[in-house]
Design a protein around this motif. Structure first.
Motif, mmCIF file in Angstrom:
data_model
loop_
_atom_site.group_PDB
_atom_site.id
_atom_site.type_symbol
_atom_site.label_atom_id
_atom_site.label_comp_id
_atom_site.label_asym_id
_atom_site.label_seq_id
_atom_site.Cartn_x
_atom_site.Cartn_y
_atom_site.Cartn_z
ATOM 1 N N ASN A 97 -29.751 10.051 -4.190
ATOM 2 C CA ASN A 97 -28.351 9.980 -4.634
ATOM 3 C C ASN A 97 -27.875 11.291 -5.229
ATOM 4 O OD1 ASN A 97 -27.839 7.240 -4.000
ATOM 5 N ND2 ASN A 97 -29.101 6.628 -5.744
ATOM 6 N N SER A 98 -28.742 12.287 -5.240
ATOM 7 C CA SER A 98 -28.369 13.544 -5.891
ATOM 8 C C SER A 98 -28.364 14.740 -4.937
ATOM 9 C CB SER A 98 -29.319 13.821 -7.062
ATOM 10 O OG SER A 98 -30.658 13.792 -6.607
ATOM 11 N N GLU A 99 -29.047 14.625 -3.800
ATOM 12 C CA GLU A 99 -29.020 15.731 -2.835
ATOM 13 C C GLU A 99 -27.580 15.952 -2.377
ATOM 14 O OE1 GLU A 99 -31.055 17.899 -1.618
ATOM 15 O OE2 GLU A 99 -33.006 17.154 -2.281
ATOM 16 N N PRO A 100 -27.142 17.221 -2.293
ATOM 17 C CA PRO A 100 -25.764 17.456 -1.868
ATOM 18 C C PRO A 100 -25.535 17.186 -0.376
ATOM 19 C CG PRO A 100 -26.900 19.540 -2.292
ATOM 20 C CD PRO A 100 -27.838 18.446 -2.715
ATOM 21 N N ILE B 195 -27.313 15.055 2.642
ATOM 22 C CA ILE B 195 -28.383 14.140 3.027
ATOM 23 C C ILE B 195 -28.437 13.951 4.542
ATOM 24 C CG2 ILE B 195 -28.631 12.814 0.898
ATOM 25 C CD1 ILE B 195 -26.416 10.942 1.965
ATOM 26 N N PHE C 87 -29.234 11.735 8.029
ATOM 27 C CA PHE C 87 -29.137 10.334 8.439
ATOM 28 C C PHE C 87 -30.515 9.773 8.766
ATOM 29 C CE2 PHE C 87 -28.531 7.122 11.857
ATOM 30 C CZ PHE C 87 -27.794 6.189 11.137
ATOM 31 N N TYR D 287 -23.883 5.582 5.528
ATOM 32 C CA TYR D 287 -24.324 6.975 5.451
ATOM 33 C C TYR D 287 -23.139 7.923 5.258
ATOM 34 C CZ TYR D 287 -25.791 11.585 7.048
ATOM 35 O OH TYR D 287 -25.982 12.936 7.140
ATOM 36 N N ARG E 126 -21.712 7.753 1.840
ATOM 37 C CA ARG E 126 -22.555 8.490 0.887
ATOM 38 C C ARG E 126 -22.348 9.996 1.011
ATOM 39 N NH1 ARG E 126 -28.383 7.765 2.071
ATOM 40 N NH2 ARG E 126 -28.783 9.006 0.210
ATOM 41 N N VAL E 127 -22.220 10.468 2.250
ATOM 42 C CA VAL E 127 -21.990 11.901 2.462
ATOM 43 C C VAL E 127 -20.741 12.343 1.691
ATOM 44 C CG1 VAL E 127 -21.259 13.608 4.197
ATOM 45 C CG2 VAL E 127 -23.207 12.092 4.654
ATOM 46 N N GLN F 86 -21.330 12.049 -2.171
ATOM 47 C CA GLN F 86 -22.274 13.005 -2.747
ATOM 48 C C GLN F 86 -21.878 14.459 -2.502
ATOM 49 O OE1 GLN F 86 -26.026 9.980 -2.048
ATOM 50 N NE2 GLN F 86 -26.564 12.146 -2.186
ATOM 51 N N PRO G 135 -20.761 17.747 -3.291
ATOM 52 C CA PRO G 135 -20.544 18.375 -4.614
ATOM 53 C C PRO G 135 -19.120 18.889 -4.791
ATOM 54 C CG PRO G 135 -22.503 19.277 -3.516
ATOM 55 C CD PRO G 135 -21.801 18.419 -2.506
#
Lengths: 244, 244
Positions: free
Chosen positions: A52-55, A57, A59, B150, B153-154, B157, B159
């Motif tokens: 949940n923290s990686e900028p 991610i 698939f 997915y 989330r992209v 997340q 930044p």
């Protein structure tokens, strides 16, 4: 710092296209999910996928970590790595050509996968065998000759000669074509019986890659996972048939 | 000189992802196969595909001609065009991130196609309807929520904020996500009923793209081909069902 490749252990799968480039270049890399201990193994791979923290991610595997950067998708990883590994076309203006070819390899690999899983990746092969037979017959009868005929033409029409897919030197695309033909020959030996006669330039490329010193060493090593029925290329004799 | 886009006339298909980028940028382009007269129409497209003299041939439409260069594959075309159209992420170091996302759009689009053609592109839908029902049920039950979750989330997340897929400004990936959601909503209205509630950032992105001045003009123009049952996104009510 070593590249970190993340892919399922126990099968070549899509990760193999990246491994071949790293191996040909003699690059320093860690096959993370095949390792054990701190920061290794499948758990380490799942940690990135569920982060949940990686900028940025991914698939799905395979993905590559290079320092802070996480890069997903085989063709994207190869486009990123190839210039660093000496496996990009020269001149650089040909890189979109290489990437287009790599994406066409991606397409046929997805179609190969669907020969044994045409309905669902959540069902066993045995539970979709009838559909698999229909899809495999269509693939071997229509799609395989179309793709192979295309790649043969790509080699034949390369202005720099038919030894390489793009430009005058070895690129990651050539390595991927080798892997594609190896996989098809494992999965569909009957369909590939007359491959050498019909696609001479592709057949020559396959042999040229197989006998490159670092590739030959890699193929003979324990790092090369054997083809098996967990990967993309699976040998189910009932799906194989004669093909052009 | 105008860009030349080559794609089948009469359907949005995969060509639409390229059109949206060209339209958003107000770029000068010719939709070659939709034209008529010398050097236009499907015949002009087939001539390139069957050429024995072009140094770099595409496997299939869409492809783009920019001067002497012919570039194939949607994600590859967008990677080539985006920096020229002001639709690449800033900084350039994020381009592999954008390309990875674009390739994940490519993957789900291929899976959408296979919901109506799971066995063969050479058979009519009507001749593979039972398999299509099984594949569509799997897609809507498992794959669609996985992909949508997915992409949500992209956005969440990122930044630089949840308004864009990558970086702080509009990229071709955002336009492609819009098209993906439009297409899914056309094909599977029942499955997409609770889309806004489950995927708020994606829903907001869709609206933001739809109301951009040039996109809004384009969508209202005759250049925008309506969704239909020749494209990738097809509305067959018997394939639609509730989904998350």
């Amino acid at each position: 710092m070593a590249y970190e490749l993340y892919y399922w252990p126990g099968l070549q799968g899509r990760g193999e296209f990246v491994r071949l480039a790293l191996e040909e270049a003699g690059a320093d890399y860690i096959d993370v999910a095949r390792g054990s201990g701190a920061g290794r193994g499948v758990a380490a791979m799942m940690k990135v996928l569920k982060s949940n923290s990686e900028p940025h991610i991914p698939f799905a595997p395979p993905f590559l970590r290079d320092g802070d950067l996480i890069i997903a998708q085989v063709a994207n990883i190869l486009m990123y790595l190839a210039p660093k590994l000496g496996l990009a076309p020269k001149p650089a203006a040909l890189r979109p050509i290489a990437n287009g070819l790599q994406l066409t390899v991606t397409d046929i690999v997805a179609e190969v996968h669907d020969t044994h899983h045409p309905l669902s990746t959540n069902l066993y092969y045995e539970d979709q065998k009838d559909a698999a037979k229909a899809r495999a017959a269509d693939f071997l009868g229509h799609r395989l000759p179309k793709f192979m005929g295309y790649f043969e033409r790509v080699l034949q029409q390369n202005p720099k000669g038919d030894k390489h897919a793009v430009g005058a030197s070895l690129t990651a695309v050539d390595l991927s074509l080798f892997q594609l033909i190896e996989g098809l020959s494992y999965a569909f030996p009957r369909a590939m019986k007359s491959f050498v006669a019909h696609y001479p330039a592709l057949a020559a490329l396959r042999e040229a890659v197989r006998t490159r010193p670092r590739i030959a060493l890699y193929l003979a090593s324990e790092r090369r996972i054997p083809f098996n029925e967990s990967g993309v290329f699976r040998h189910y004799p009932e799906l194989d048939q004669d093909a052009r």
